[in-house]
Motif scaffolding. Structure first.
Motif, PDB file in Angstrom:
ATOM      1  N   GLU A  95       1.217  -0.985  -0.014  1.00 41.79           N
ATOM      2  CA  GLU A  95      -0.248  -0.094   0.459  1.00 41.79           C
ATOM      3  C   GLU A  95       0.662   0.973   0.069  1.00 41.79           C
ATOM      4  OE1 GLU A  95      -2.973   0.147   2.766  1.00 41.79           O
ATOM      5  OE2 GLU A  95      -3.855  -1.972   1.880  1.00 41.79           O
ATOM      6  N   VAL A  96       0.364   2.069  -1.148  1.00 43.99           N
ATOM      7  CA  VAL A  96       1.329   3.424  -0.427  1.00 43.99           C
ATOM      8  C   VAL A  96       0.140   4.873  -0.671  1.00 43.99           C
ATOM      9  CG1 VAL A  96       3.037   2.949  -1.924  1.00 43.99           C
ATOM     10  CG2 VAL A  96       1.363   3.285  -3.470  1.00 43.99           C
ATOM     11  N   SER A 112       4.353   2.659 -15.492  1.00 41.74           N
ATOM     12  CA  SER A 112       5.439   2.407 -14.058  1.00 41.74           C
ATOM     13  C   SER A 112       5.002   2.249 -12.880  1.00 41.74           C
ATOM     14  CB  SER A 112       6.435   1.698 -14.064  1.00 41.74           C
ATOM     15  OG  SER A 112       6.815   3.545 -13.765  1.00 41.74           O
ATOM     16  N   SER A 113       4.507   1.896 -12.154  1.00 40.74           N
ATOM     17  CA  SER A 113       4.402   1.792 -10.613  1.00 40.74           C
ATOM     18  C   SER A 113       5.237   3.277 -10.382  1.00 40.74           C
ATOM     19  CB  SER A 113       5.184   0.979  -9.738  1.00 40.74           C
ATOM     20  OG  SER A 113       5.917   1.007  -9.605  1.00 40.74           O
ATOM     21  N   THR A 114       5.693   3.981 -10.724  1.00 41.31           N
ATOM     22  CA  THR A 114       5.803   5.191 -10.546  1.00 41.31           C
ATOM     23  C   THR A 114       5.540   6.460 -11.716  1.00 41.31           C
ATOM     24  OG1 THR A 114       8.359   5.177 -11.785  1.00 41.31           O
ATOM     25  CG2 THR A 114       7.881   4.534  -9.254  1.00 41.31           C
ATOM     26  N   GLY A 135       3.759  10.832  -9.512  1.00 39.10           N
ATOM     27  CA  GLY A 135       4.703  10.986  -9.673  1.00 39.10           C
ATOM     28  C   GLY A 135       6.057   9.925  -8.632  1.00 39.10           C
ATOM     29  N   GLY A 136       5.392   8.934  -7.930  1.00 42.76           N
ATOM     30  CA  GLY A 136       6.241   7.606  -7.049  1.00 42.76           C
ATOM     31  C   GLY A 136       5.706   8.182  -6.129  1.00 42.76           C
ATOM     32  N   SER A 137       5.368   8.844  -5.212  1.00 42.81           N
ATOM     33  CA  SER A 137       5.497   8.913  -4.204  1.00 42.81           C
ATOM     34  C   SER A 137       3.774   9.203  -3.584  1.00 42.81           C
ATOM     35  CB  SER A 137       5.849   9.345  -3.389  1.00 42.81           C
ATOM     36  OG  SER A 137       6.432  10.653  -3.953  1.00 42.81           O
ATOM     37  N   SER A 138       3.784  10.132  -4.438  1.00 42.11           N
ATOM     38  CA  SER A 138       1.754  10.789  -3.778  1.00 42.11           C
ATOM     39  C   SER A 138       1.514  10.808  -5.322  1.00 42.11           C
ATOM     40  CB  SER A 138       1.900  12.221  -3.458  1.00 42.11           C
ATOM     41  OG  SER A 138       2.990  12.547  -3.855  1.00 42.11           O
ATOM     42  N   TRP A 139      -0.298  11.690  -5.435  1.00 41.08           N
ATOM     43  CA  TRP A 139      -1.052  11.773  -6.134  1.00 41.08           C
ATOM     44  C   TRP A 139      -1.667  13.177  -6.103  1.00 41.08           C
ATOM     45  CZ3 TRP A 139      -2.687   8.301  -9.981  1.00 41.08           C
ATOM     46  CH2 TRP A 139      -2.611   7.683  -9.408  1.00 41.08           C
TER      47      TRP A 139
END
Length: 329
Positions: A95-96, A112-114, A135-139
């Motif tokens: 979960e992110v 990709s996942s980022t 972008g890889g860490s947040s929306w």
């Protein structure tokens, strides 16, 4: 008797080492091993179980490859739609950070996942035009679609995406192109529909297939060349609630969906025709997907064997060419 040259347009080549990228039907003579070889194709791809999602859901957005996948939003079986985001590394889900706006049946695209984009969808009170980029860490919320819609399809990256079809009080054919900052309306699909599948490399090359106004199902396939949509050969299994994945518009998969029940149907597109391949182990509609025609992943969705949604993940290894050695026996 027809000769090899008449079929292939050339003589059998003599080489010291096998070709690095032979094509199906190619024949050559290896002068080092002194054997005649040819390139054949395996009969079918195969599905294998992957790691289960943390949260079972359906109608989610998805982006990425078999080993770098993002699943976002969706419906868990009870309202409201989910904002949950999970990342898959080819083995397990993590979960992110959540979407800013929970939603289902949005158009998810990305490489990709980022790298992902979530466009439109339904937040529980009807269609929305909200767009978020990952972008890889947040929306991050960005420019809205020109046409509010849900149950559309799309293809591309988070800086070059095409979104097409969907529903906005009625089934629509509208197509929009994203350049990383703004949406531009471009030429419509030939046939309006929602709950369709799609794939694409960027905002100039895309494939749309299946879907239809409820309760119909369709096998229609259309190709976008950067300017216009052209109807091409239909799916073998007409369906809605279908998903797509692929590395190009000449190499793609149509996966799962609904006819009169959820289906596990897998079809491979070669740029001209669809060919049926090995079905998913679990028939399902509205799953998420990522990858290429040679290496894909499918996850979640609604299956007849579960009450609302599944967390099951399956990984696809596509059929590939194999070199054969000819003998005189």
């Amino acid at each position: 008797m027809t000769t090899y040259k008449e079929i292939r347009g050339s003589q059998i080549e003599a080489v010291a080492t096998d070709p690095s990228n032979p094509v199906e039907g190619q024949v050559w003579y290896n002068t080092t091993s002194n054997v005649l070889k040819g390139e054949a194709a395996t009969t079918a791809g195969s599905w294998a179980s992957g790691g289960n999602m943390n949260t079972a859901r359906r109608e989610m957005g998805a982006a990425g490859t078999q080993t770098s996948t993002l699943a976002f939003g969706g419906y868990t079986g009870s309202p409201p739609p989910s904002a949950l985001t999970e990342s898959y590394n080819g083995t397990s889900w993590t979960e992110v950070s959540d979407l800013n706006t929970g939603r289902m049946v949005g158009a998810g695209t990305g490489s990709s996942s980022t790298n992902a984009l979530m466009s439109g969808g339904n937040s529980g009170g009807g269609g929305i035009g909200n767009v978020e980029t990952w972008g890889g860490s947040s929306w991050t919320e960005t420019t809205d679609l020109n046409t509010v819609r849900d149950s559309a399809a799309g293809g591309g990256t988070n800086t070059a995406t095409l979104v097409f079809g969907g529903y906005n009080t009625t089934v629509i054919a509208n197509t929009e192109s994203w350049n990383g900052s703004n949406w531009t309306e471009v030429n419509d699909l030939n046939t309006a529909r929602n709950y369709l599948g799609g794939t694409g490399v960027n905002n100039t090359l895309a494939l749309a297939f299946g879907g239809a106004p409820y309760p119909s199902v369709s096998g229609l396939t259309e190709y976008y060349n950067g300017t216009n949509w052209t109807e091409v050969n239909d799916l073998n299994t007409p369906r809605r609630d279908v998903v797509g994945t692929g590395s190009s518009v000449t190499s793609a998969l149509a996966l799962a969906g609904y006819t009169t029940n959820p289906v596990g149907s897998t079809e491979v597109w070669n740029g001209t025709n669809w060919a049926s391949d090995t079905s998913l182990s679990l028939a399902r509609r509205w799953p998420g997907s990522g990858g290429t025609a040679a290496s894909a992943v499918v996850f979640g969705g609604y299956a007849t064997t579960v009450p609302a949604a599944t967390n099951a993940t399956e990984e696809f290894t596509g059929a590939g060419p194999v070199t054969r050695t000819f003998t005189d026996s």
